[in-house]
Design an enzyme around this catalytic site. Structure first.
Site, PDB file in Angstrom:
ATOM      1  N   SER A 137       0.801  -1.220   0.000  1.00 44.36           N
ATOM      2  CA  SER A 137       0.000   0.000   0.000  1.00 44.36           C
ATOM      3  C   SER A 137       0.834   1.270   0.000  1.00 44.36           C
ATOM      4  CB  SER A 137      -0.937   0.018   1.217  1.00 44.36           C
ATOM      5  OG  SER A 137      -1.967  -0.925   1.046  1.00 44.36           O
ATOM      6  N   SER A 319       0.278   6.797   1.238  1.00 44.71           N
ATOM      7  CA  SER A 319      -0.112   5.426   0.932  1.00 44.71           C
ATOM      8  C   SER A 319      -0.915   5.383  -0.372  1.00 44.71           C
ATOM      9  CB  SER A 319      -0.923   4.834   2.089  1.00 44.71           C
ATOM     10  OG  SER A 319      -2.115   5.580   2.303  1.00 44.71           O
ATOM     11  N   TYR A 320      -1.314   4.189  -0.761  1.00 44.24           N
ATOM     12  CA  TYR A 320      -2.003   3.965  -2.040  1.00 44.24           C
ATOM     13  C   TYR A 320      -3.170   4.943  -2.219  1.00 44.24           C
ATOM     14  CZ  TYR A 320      -4.442   1.495  -5.773  1.00 44.24           C
ATOM     15  OH  TYR A 320      -5.070   1.173  -6.949  1.00 44.24           O
ATOM     16  N   PRO A 321      -3.203   5.687  -3.337  1.00 49.58           N
ATOM     17  CA  PRO A 321      -4.173   6.784  -3.474  1.00 49.58           C
ATOM     18  C   PRO A 321      -5.609   6.393  -3.803  1.00 49.58           C
ATOM     19  CG  PRO A 321      -2.741   6.690  -5.391  1.00 49.58           C
ATOM     20  CD  PRO A 321      -2.218   5.675  -4.425  1.00 49.58           C
TER      21      PRO A 321
END
Length: 724
Positions: A137, A319-321
């Site tokens: 992530s 972190s992962y958008p």
């Protein structure tokens, strides 16, 4: 040796960064290390390297847009390599087919599209080797190393590939068939333009058009309110007249009469209500919530916010958008103390840290394993940013995310609300409202906008029940009812998330924590962009307007169309989610989509019978058609016809007579003869004298020759005339 296939070049660079490597053309050659004892290859896609084939690539008869060929339903969906990306595809294909490559690691973004991109490439490459899945992530060094240490079995994520594949094929079926269907039907009815229809874009457009109609049909009504100023032994209280909780009156005379009655009369405080309210810190961000906040705070479009967030993700700062969750798991929550400690080293956060609460590990408002889907909420990582190296826009988005994380560790904001009821001359009721901040709490961290600050109630003087005073002023204020506001892009993201429901703030927060509505976190910004590109909407000063073309399409579809129904596409998204969880059959879903395609075609033909468009709007749309402007070129007249009184016209691929329909004139000369283009100048000479200049470079087989073209009056065609 193993090969890792990332989704994009910059992502691949981050995956290679923790290791010693050599950069090659199209990939990184990673040297042997504890994570890859035999070394590794890390290569990359460029987003979607492969795309679904077009209709004519399945069947040539499907190329022309005709009602008779609908519905277009391939027996089996097939992918092809995008022409512009063939070079990188070839690199990947050659790498994965190497005999020393024993295992493939899927390294696309940890979501359904990342799964689809990489698995589709492998499917088109025709390889069948053991696979693992990298699922992380964030792209920090620690996260990358931890991900490679804990690779998932390929089967663990295969269902989300089927989900993405089902979504892709189903959207192709609906979009391809209905776009052709309505474009052809509308053209029959005089609307000369190309209409794109989509499962998500069309109900989104319907919401915008519905709001446009609400605004257009709104009739503003005037009203009047009576405002007064009371004096209580030197203390001043502002109040508003009301009756049965209504402060507005519809006639000015009545308002003036109330004001005149009250002026200089006695007033008594009849009741004072005090209430204390606590406001919890806001939830952590998912993509929709962050896009809405960035739009409200900085007027960033949803797509711009996503693009900036993606850059921060690749830099390892967030972190992962594309997350749809606003919660963390316990594992992520354990990293927060380190993150806060690192933020405290940045000047702008020093006065906010350490926070009142050291840990939110046991706070289910933020840490809830059951509410984390593919990804947890968007948070900053433990990597300390160099703010000087960020663009101003990147710093703004980073700041929003960082403050949301910090605020979660603060106490509730507490306010005391006071409502004072007063009675003038024992008849006219007035009310005053005020708010007092008891504890600042998390509001120290997250700034209130000027808009919100202006709406806060005034501070009220200290008064007691039964206290007496006088009416010093009584004025009449005129107002008018206002139409609903147009959507901003940020509000539209929220509306798409809630599938068009009208919710208060408390209900909205509940819904925003779920996966439902129109589209997904990853696609909503793109859908708004598509509507702009298709000329269905315009954005002016951050407000969304429906165009004539957009409004006509929704009129053509009708209010009850499945294509404009938010609930239909929300149910569709729910079924796709079930496929991704392994609880629903992709085959059964696709069968339903095929049946739906037939129904939509039948519905369209029925709907056409009641169409009655405004001719001015039809003409305006046709005149502004960019496709017509692009392809409708003026045809050049190059001379008089040798056979009749017609004109010889350059048609692009041949020169022909304008009387070929009316007089059946057969004059025709190909524009390209034996690989040589015949210029308009030479055709003019042929028409005037029967012979062209010498033309060099005719090719027949391996031979090249030069010749004149001459007109044969008997055979009515051109021949070669060779030099002596």
């Amino acid at each position: 040796m193993k090969i890792v296939i990332a989704e994009k070049p910059d992502q691949a660079a981050k995956l290679a960064a923790p290791f010693s490597f050599t950069k090659r053309t199209g990939y990184f050659d990673v040297k042997a290390n504890s994570y890859f004892p035999n070394g590794a290859i890390i290569t990359w896609a460029i987003g979607h390297l492969c795309e679904l084939k077009t209709p004519e690539e399945y069947d040539p008869t499907w190329k022309k847009w005709k009602l008779e060929t609908l519905p277009i339903i391939p027996d089996r969906f097939e992918y092809k390599v995008s022409k512009s990306k063939y070079k990188q595809f070839t690199i990947i294909k050659n790498l994965v087919k190497r005999t020393d490559i024993q295992e493939i690691i899927i390294g696309g973004d940890a979501g359904r599209e990342g799964e689809l991109i990489i698995r589709t490439i492998l499917r088109v490459c025709g390889v069948n080797k053991p696979m693992k899945r990298l699922w992380i992530s964030s792209l920090t060094e620690n996260s990358v190393k931890n991900g490679f240490s804990n690779l998932l079995p390929e089967a663990k994520t295969k269902d989300i590939y089927y989900e993405a594949l089902s979504r892709s094929c189903a959207d192709w079926l609906i979009g391809m068939n209905t776009s052709r269907l309505y474009t052809v039907l509308l053209k029959k009815n005089g609307v000369k333009d190309v209409f794109s229809i989509g499962r998500v874009q069309t109900p989104t457009l319907a919401l915008i058009v519905h709001r446009e109609h609400e605004i257009a049909n709104f009739k503003s009504e005037p009203f009047w309110e009576v405002e007064a100023v009371f004096h209580f032994a030197g203390r001043m209280l502002k109040a508003k007249w009301h009756k049965n909780n209504m402060s507005r009156v519809s006639e000015e005379k009545q308002a003036i009469a109330i004001a005149n009655f009250c002026l200089h009369k006695n007033v008594e405080i009849t009741k004072i209500n005090k209430e204390t309210k606590e406001y919890a810190p806001p939830l952590l961000f998912n993509l929709s919530a962050l896009q809405a906040t960035a739009n409200k705070s900085y007027k960033f479009s949803p797509q711009k916010t996503l693009d900036i967030l993606q850059k921060l993700y690749v830099k390892g700062l967030v972190s992962y958008p594309r997350s749809d969750s606003q919660f963390l798991t316990s594992e992520e929550a354990k990293t927060l103390p380190t993150i806060l400690n690192n933020l405290s080293k940045i000047d702008k956060y020093k006065n906010l840290l350490p926070p009142p609460t050291n840990s939110i590990m046991n706070n289910k408002r933020y840490v809830n394993e059951k509410k984390v889907t593919d990804h947890h909420a968007i948070i900053v990582t433990d990597q300390i940013p160099n703010l000087a190296k960020l663009s101003m826009e990147e710093e703004k988005i980073y700041d929003l995310v960082a403050r949301q994380v910090i605020a979660a560790h603060y106490n509730h904001a507490i306010f005391a609300y006071t409502t004072i009821h007063s009675l003038v001359d024992k008849r006219a009721e007035f009310i005053s409202k005020g708010k007092e901040q008891i504890e600042e709490g998390w509001r120290k961290v997250i700034y209130l906008s000027k808009e919100n600050a202006s709406q806060e109630e005034e501070m009220l003087p200290l008064l007691h029940e039964n206290e007496l005073g006088t009416v010093a002023q009584a004025t009449v204020k005129k107002g008018a009812t206002q139409p609903p506001n147009r959507y901003t892009e940020g509000h539209l993201i929220t509306v798409m998330k809630t599938a068009g429901k009208h919710l208060d703030d408390a209900e909205l927060e509940k819904v925003l924590s779920k996966t439902e509505g129109l589209g997904t976190e990853a696609t909503r910004a793109g859908i708004i962009g598509t509507l702009k590109d298709r000329n269905y909407i315009e954005i002016k000063k951050n407000q969304v307007f429906a165009t004539s073309k957009g409004m006509l399409l929704i009129e053509a579809l009708g209010e009850n169309s499945l294509l404009t129904s938010p609930s239909m596409t929300a149910k569709w998204e729910q079924r796709l989610s079930e496929i991704g969880e392994g609880h629903a059959s992709p085959q059964a879903f696709m069968e339903q989509v095929k049946k739906l395609t037939y129904k939509l075609i039948t519905d369209a033909h029925e709907r056409e019978k009641v169409w009655a468009f405004d001719q001015k709007e039809v003409d305006k749309i046709s005149a502004n058609n960019p496709y017509q402007k692009k392809y409708k070129k003026e045809k050049t007249v190059v001379g008089k016809c040798i056979l009749c009184d017609g004109s010889i016209i350059d048609h692009g691929t041949f020169y022909g007579c304008s009387n070929y329909k009316t007089a059946n004139c057969k004059f025709s000369v190909s524009k390209k003869i034996l690989s040589k283009t015949i210029s308009q100048t030479n055709v003019r000479k042929l028409l005037a004298s029967g012979e062209t200049d010498m033309i060099k470079g005719f090719k027949k087989g391996q031979k090249t020759f030069n010749a004149h073209l001459i007109w044969d009056e008997k055979e009515h065609k051109v021949h070669f005339k060779f030099p002596q």
